[in-house]
Design a protein around this motif. Sequence first.
Motif, mmCIF file in Angstrom:
data_model
loop_
_atom_site.group_PDB
_atom_site.id
_atom_site.type_symbol
_atom_site.label_atom_id
_atom_site.label_comp_id
_atom_site.label_asym_id
_atom_site.label_seq_id
_atom_site.Cartn_x
_atom_site.Cartn_y
_atom_site.Cartn_z
ATOM 1 N N GLN A 193 -9.971 13.447 -2.889
ATOM 2 C CA GLN A 193 -8.792 13.458 -3.752
ATOM 3 C C GLN A 193 -7.511 13.276 -2.952
ATOM 4 N N LEU A 194 -7.403 13.948 -1.797
ATOM 5 C CA LEU A 194 -6.188 13.836 -0.994
ATOM 6 C C LEU A 194 -6.030 12.432 -0.431
ATOM 7 N N CYS A 195 -7.125 11.856 0.033
ATOM 8 C CA CYS A 195 -7.059 10.473 0.534
ATOM 9 C C CYS A 195 -6.601 9.523 -0.554
ATOM 10 N N PHE A 196 -7.122 9.705 -1.761
ATOM 11 C CA PHE A 196 -6.741 8.832 -2.870
ATOM 12 C C PHE A 196 -5.275 9.017 -3.245
ATOM 13 N N ILE A 197 -4.824 10.264 -3.260
ATOM 14 C CA ILE A 197 -3.415 10.533 -3.570
ATOM 15 C C ILE A 197 -2.513 9.830 -2.561
ATOM 16 N N PHE A 198 -2.830 9.986 -1.285
ATOM 17 C CA PHE A 198 -2.007 9.418 -0.225
ATOM 18 C C PHE A 198 -1.923 7.894 -0.345
ATOM 19 N N VAL A 199 -3.081 7.239 -0.478
ATOM 20 C CA VAL A 199 -3.112 5.769 -0.524
ATOM 21 C C VAL A 199 -2.430 5.245 -1.781
ATOM 22 N N SER A 200 -2.770 5.792 -2.927
ATOM 23 C CA SER A 200 -2.264 5.241 -4.183
ATOM 24 C C SER A 200 -0.766 5.459 -4.355
ATOM 25 N N LEU A 201 -0.267 6.650 -4.006
ATOM 26 C CA LEU A 201 1.167 6.898 -4.173
ATOM 27 C C LEU A 201 1.999 6.056 -3.206
ATOM 28 N N TRP A 202 1.555 5.959 -1.953
ATOM 29 C CA TRP A 202 2.316 5.143 -1.005
ATOM 30 C C TRP A 202 2.224 3.659 -1.355
ATOM 31 N N LEU A 203 1.131 3.247 -1.990
ATOM 32 C CA LEU A 203 1.010 1.857 -2.420
ATOM 33 C C LEU A 203 1.994 1.537 -3.543
ATOM 34 N N CYS A 204 2.300 2.536 -4.360
ATOM 35 C CA CYS A 204 3.246 2.331 -5.466
ATOM 36 C C CYS A 204 4.685 2.151 -4.974
ATOM 37 N N VAL A 205 5.006 2.729 -3.824
ATOM 38 C CA VAL A 205 6.395 2.766 -3.354
ATOM 39 C C VAL A 205 7.034 1.388 -3.221
ATOM 40 N N PRO A 206 6.423 0.412 -2.508
ATOM 41 C CA PRO A 206 7.096 -0.894 -2.379
ATOM 42 C C PRO A 206 7.297 -1.608 -3.712
ATOM 43 N N PHE A 207 6.362 -1.470 -4.643
ATOM 44 C CA PHE A 207 6.521 -2.098 -5.955
ATOM 45 C C PHE A 207 7.689 -1.480 -6.722
ATOM 46 N N LEU A 208 7.868 -0.182 -6.580
ATOM 47 C CA LEU A 208 8.981 0.487 -7.241
ATOM 48 C C LEU A 208 10.321 0.064 -6.647
ATOM 49 N N VAL A 209 10.398 0.070 -5.329
ATOM 50 C CA VAL A 209 11.654 -0.258 -4.649
ATOM 51 C C VAL A 209 12.066 -1.705 -4.912
ATOM 52 N N LEU A 210 11.095 -2.620 -4.996
ATOM 53 C CA LEU A 210 11.383 -4.043 -5.178
ATOM 54 C C LEU A 210 11.451 -4.467 -6.642
#
Length: 545
Positions: A193-210
Amino acid sequence: MAVDVPGLVSVVVFYICILAIGVWGSRKSRKVEKKCTGTKSEISIIGGRNINVLVGVFTMTATWVGGGYIMGTAEAVYSPSQGLIWALGLPAYAANFLLGGLFFAKPMRSKCYVTMLDPFQNRYGKAFTATLLLPALVSDILWVACILSALGGTMSIILRLSSTVSIIISAAVSIVYTFLGGLYSVAYTDIIQLCFIFVSLWLCVPFLVLSPAVSIISHTPALNQSYESSWVGHLELMDAGKWVDELLLLALGGLSYQALYQRVLSAASSTQAQITCYAAAVTVFIMGIPSVVIGVVAASADWNQTDYGFPPPFERGDAGKILPLALQNLTPTWVGVLGIGSVAAAVMSSMDSALLSSASMFTQNIYKTIVRKQASERELQWVIRISVLLVGLAGTGLAFGGDSVLAFWILSGDLTYVVIFPQLVCVLHFRHVNCYGAISGFVTGLLLRGLSGEPVLGIPAVLRYPGWREENSVIVQYFPYRTVAMFASLLSIIIVSCLVDQIFHHQLIPQSWDFLKVFKKKNEPEEEEMPDASEEMKCALTTKF
């Protein structure tokens, strides 16, 4: 609107994987039971004291990185009346683990305790320990409600799935694997669960910023100029008391959670327990950064360029749902689905810990020592499982009535901070406190906290501290009233203990008046006063895994 079928299928697959890992963890637990010299109930509660540092860091971090932490942080950063300066979870949780490693991990682990309530039972006896279970249980139930409420709101927005259905399914999955495998199932699912949280949330960041709808994040957009402040937030002198109060509540209140000591006590040694706490301080801070970014982006977005439209979420009362709203409107669909997966993972990683936490304390400190002293190990395991089920059902029921994740998040640590934290400090670090002082501290803390009121529960404020305000016909305290209650409880424990000790020591009143039998047992050896080395020898498991 129709349910997002591809997204729903993805979440279901994720849930099945987590359930499968939980079932595998339960088999691991049964194998350990056959090899280990420890009791089966203790293996369910603390994993046979054989959880290595890496697994310990994962499960410790995953427990704190729940739906409340992820969504509550984003909500605080986005809310115009708060902003980044009010996102207290990151520094508070990091401080929580640092203090835990410095002052609490070694005293607890070196004495070979099984639950957080064991030192109270050794020092004060069974009756007062049973009383302390109540605020701990209420806190765990509120924690479960907080994180399930976060998940229900997220799924209803992104997958367009009923929040009721989302809450029930997620709760059922967590309850099932915790029911089956105890700490082993919880720990191994926490890793995934922690690995999934880390990967998925950080993956969302560039899409949000751009996102085209997001302006330069150093300032809020023109449409948001009516807001009181930018996403950075501001802290006025009159609000400083509330800020300090909530910071200390999150930082110190977390030191009174059984979930923390479940991981500390599962470590192979005191040193490993301390290392686990220090490492978790770093990882929990890192895990909160994506939520901060989401809150910043949401505060800087022109919502009129999205399907959400105008007015923005805050003006519609949707600040508590800002994380799923940002994922839905500012990222591609598949990214939003990953985001919902991260929230689901965070919810289950925290919920299973809260369930096992309350079940462990009830079984070890109430059922085993008060209700059924001769209970078999098989019976105790079933008590743990039934307790997991009941706490899960209570938290699930409460989750249906929660609107603000942030409010539930703060409230879940309230009682532990005011009532249990001063008790734990005294029982671990003050040798001469006694049950008379403990009772007075309990009553003092609970009384002051109750008289201060609680808007979330509709409790009116009888005590109105300096700086109080009336908001929407409700009295809101801006003085650090929780901290006042906590310190009053702490001082009451120490002062009353010293006074009563002197009274009986100088025989100012007859020994027969010692109705709690505290001083008649004064010269008897106490387990908590034995040297650390001998205690480590006593609780070491001779079987290697």
